[in-house]
Design an enzyme around this catalytic site. Structure first.
Site, PDB file in Angstrom:
ATOM      1  N   HIS A 153       0.837  -1.221   0.000  1.00 14.14           N
ATOM      2  CA  HIS A 153       0.000   0.000   0.000  1.00 14.14           C
ATOM      3  C   HIS A 153       0.865   1.262   0.000  1.00 14.14           C
ATOM      4  O   HIS A 153       0.444   2.293   0.519  1.00 14.14           O
ATOM      5  CB  HIS A 153      -0.946   0.036   1.207  1.00 14.14           C
ATOM      6  CG  HIS A 153      -1.705  -1.233   1.411  1.00 14.14           C
ATOM      7  ND1 HIS A 153      -2.954  -1.445   0.885  1.00 14.14           N
ATOM      8  CD2 HIS A 153      -1.370  -2.371   2.068  1.00 14.14           C
ATOM      9  CE1 HIS A 153      -3.367  -2.674   1.217  1.00 14.14           C
ATOM     10  NE2 HIS A 153      -2.414  -3.246   1.925  1.00 14.14           N
ATOM     11  N   SER A 274      14.887  21.875 -15.784  1.00 12.83           N
ATOM     12  CA  SER A 274      13.732  22.709 -16.066  1.00 12.83           C
ATOM     13  C   SER A 274      14.227  24.018 -16.658  1.00 12.83           C
ATOM     14  O   SER A 274      15.282  24.522 -16.276  1.00 12.83           O
ATOM     15  CB  SER A 274      12.980  22.955 -14.767  1.00 12.83           C
ATOM     16  OG  SER A 274      12.234  24.137 -14.864  1.00 12.83           O
ATOM     17  N   LYS A 280      16.126  21.530 -10.808  1.00 11.60           N
ATOM     18  CA  LYS A 280      15.366  20.339 -11.181  1.00 11.60           C
ATOM     19  C   LYS A 280      16.168  19.286 -11.946  1.00 11.60           C
ATOM     20  O   LYS A 280      17.024  19.595 -12.752  1.00 11.60           O
ATOM     21  CB  LYS A 280      14.163  20.740 -12.048  1.00 11.60           C
ATOM     22  CG  LYS A 280      13.089  21.501 -11.313  1.00 11.60           C
ATOM     23  CD  LYS A 280      12.396  20.699 -10.235  1.00 11.60           C
ATOM     24  CE  LYS A 280      11.418  19.690 -10.790  1.00 11.60           C
ATOM     25  NZ  LYS A 280      10.201  20.283 -11.337  1.00 11.60           N
ATOM     26  N   GLU A 287       9.154   8.696 -17.185  1.00 10.73           N
ATOM     27  CA  GLU A 287       7.791   9.240 -17.336  1.00 10.73           C
ATOM     28  C   GLU A 287       7.256   8.953 -18.734  1.00 10.73           C
ATOM     29  O   GLU A 287       6.083   8.613 -18.912  1.00 10.73           O
ATOM     30  CB  GLU A 287       7.788  10.755 -17.100  1.00 10.73           C
ATOM     31  CG  GLU A 287       7.963  11.148 -15.652  1.00 10.73           C
ATOM     32  CD  GLU A 287       8.091  12.664 -15.486  1.00 10.73           C
ATOM     33  OE1 GLU A 287       7.419  13.201 -14.620  1.00 10.73           O
ATOM     34  OE2 GLU A 287       8.873  13.300 -16.222  1.00 10.73           O
TER      35      GLU A 287
END
Ligand code: ARG
Length: 449
Positions: A153, A274, A280, A287
């Site tokens: 979980h 970024s 970043k 992704e």
């Protein structure tokens, strides 16, 4: 005014609509191989003389060369790859080219060429999966001994070896390898000789064709042969399942590379910066793999829907099998190629992983120790649950207590730490060092590394 009445439909509209050449040209090699084998079979039954067969074979070989060198002139006005090749053969060898289609239809031809092409792609896919497995097993080996929390979980559950977690992916990928093998076995059937639907009028030696084209068996029903696209559906499903596995791995890489987890540093070539936020390191590549999964699901559904309720045998709808399966192949193979590089360059942060095992991660072990002292598990579970709640009130957890403090509270001799927890799970499939070492050893043997 009704605009539609005076609309003149151009010839182009129809030929563009029905053309598959822009996407089926990728099976040119298999289609040429098929025609060469077929010319030999026609020679065996004297439809082609040896001289004619030789001419045709040479013509087909030079077409192959033209295509490979980029010199072939693709004709959009000719519907598909089969017609493009046959027409060019005509230019090269003249009228005898017309004999090559004796007893053969594009229906049995396309079913056979596709099977040939997809079989070779499955071989490539399996080699890619093996390469990914190699990188995973290498990391499991290299990082042996690193301890991390396991999760259920997405809540910290019990301490495990990082290698154990990584080897879970090896097992998933092994299932993929075998799923692809089964798919290939089902695909490995020669359809050529089925003709348009009823079987060939000519007594073509189908066993010879199967041998020439590396099929291990021939189909038994011509109607089914030209109707069947299950092999494409199977492959789309194998791809989707394996791609789903890649999304699970991607998701963990994305989570683990976040500042919140900080379990992993992804290599520079798979993160992006970024344009606005200088700090970043975005995990774009995992992704993208996660995002591209949607295509493979869409393709699977397209193929399934295209086949639904189609009457036997060949229907033109079936031309719509190609774009989705080709897209799934391309999406999946590039995703796995990228994933190989990601794993190769990934660096695990042992300390962050170990630090995350503080807290109550040994609660189950404490309950198990009490069981070994004769207390029923249901009771020991309640005792430890109460203890964690009480500790929580004071802003503490089990890891803040020493073994002697725990022994005092529980009234039993308690010996507990991550290593003991891990090594006490010394059952087949457990996370103990011995078991995981053995699992890695077996995997290395499978992978020949
Ligand atoms: N381009 C067609 C396909 O991919 C080849 C078979 C055409 N057969 C036919 N009878 N029109 O399905």
């Amino acid at each position: 005014m009704d605009n539609n009445t005076d609309k003149v439909f151009s010839k182009d509209l129809f030929s563009n609509f029905s053309s598959s050449i822009s996407f089926d040209k990728r099976i040119y090699k298999e289609d040429i191989e098929l025609s060469i084998a077929y010319s030999k079979a026609l020679n065996k039954i004297n439809i082609l003389s040896s001289e004619e067969q030789k001419k045709i074979q040479e013509g087909l070989i030079s077409i192959n060369k033209e295509i490979e060198s980029g010199k072939f002139e693709w004709r959009d006005d000719l519907e598909d790859i089969h017609m493009n090749i046959e027409s060019r053969l005509h230019d090269l060898v003249g009228l005898i080219a017309g004999k090559i289609h004796t007893g053969k239809s594009r229906n049995d031809q396309v079913a056979t060429s596709l099977r040939m092409y997809l079989k070779s792609r499955v071989d490539y896919i399996q080699s890619l999966i093996r390469n990914l497995e190699i990188e995973i097993v290498r990391k499991a080996d290299l990082n042996f001994g690193t301890i991390m929390p396991s999760y259920t979980h997405l809540q910290r559950a019990q301490p495990v070896l990082l290698s154990h977690h990584l080897m879970a992916y090896f097992e998933m990928l092994e299932r993929d390898v075998s799923r692809f093998s089964e798919c290939k076995t089902r695909m490995d059937e020669l359809i050529l000789g089925s003709g348009a639907v009823a079987g060939s009028f000519y007594n073509i030696d189908r066993d010879f064709l199967a041998k020439e084209l590396c099929f291990s068996r021939i189909n038994k029903n011509s109607i089914d042969g030209v109707s069947d696209r299950d092999f494409i559906l199977d492959l789309a499903n194998c791809i989707t399942t394996s791609m789903m596995h890649l999304t699970r791995l991607s998701e963990e890489l994305i989570l683990w590379s976040s500042e919140e987890f900080n379990f992993i540093n992804l290599p520079d070539n798979v993160v992006t910066t970024s344009s606005m936020m200088p700090q970043k390191r975005n995990p774009d590549y995992p992704e993208l793999i996660r995002g591209k999964f949607g295509r493979t699901v869409g393709n699977l559904v397209s193929i399934l829907t295209m086949l639904k309720a189609l009457p036997l045998s060949y229907n033109r709808d079936m031309q719509e099998d190609k774009e989705p399966i080709f897209d799934s192949l391309d999406t999946y193979t590039s995703s796995i190629e990228v994933m190989i590089e990601i794993i190769k360059g990934a660096d695990f942060n042992d300390k962050a992983m170990l630090d995350s095992t503080s807290g109550n991660i040994l609660a189950t072990d404490l309950a198990d120790i009490l069981v070994m002292k004769g207390i029923p598990f249901r009771e020991s579970h309640i005792t430890i649950s109460k203890l964690t709640k009480k500790l929580q009130k004071d802003g503490k957890s089990i890891s803040d207590l020493s073994e002697s403090e725990l022994s005092k509270i529980l009234g039993e001799e308690i010996e507990i730490d991550n290593n003991k927890s891990i090594n006490s799970r010394n059952i087949v499939a457990g996370t103990s060092e011995d078991r995981v070492k053995e699992e890695i050893k077996v995997a290395k043997r499978i992978l020949n590394i």
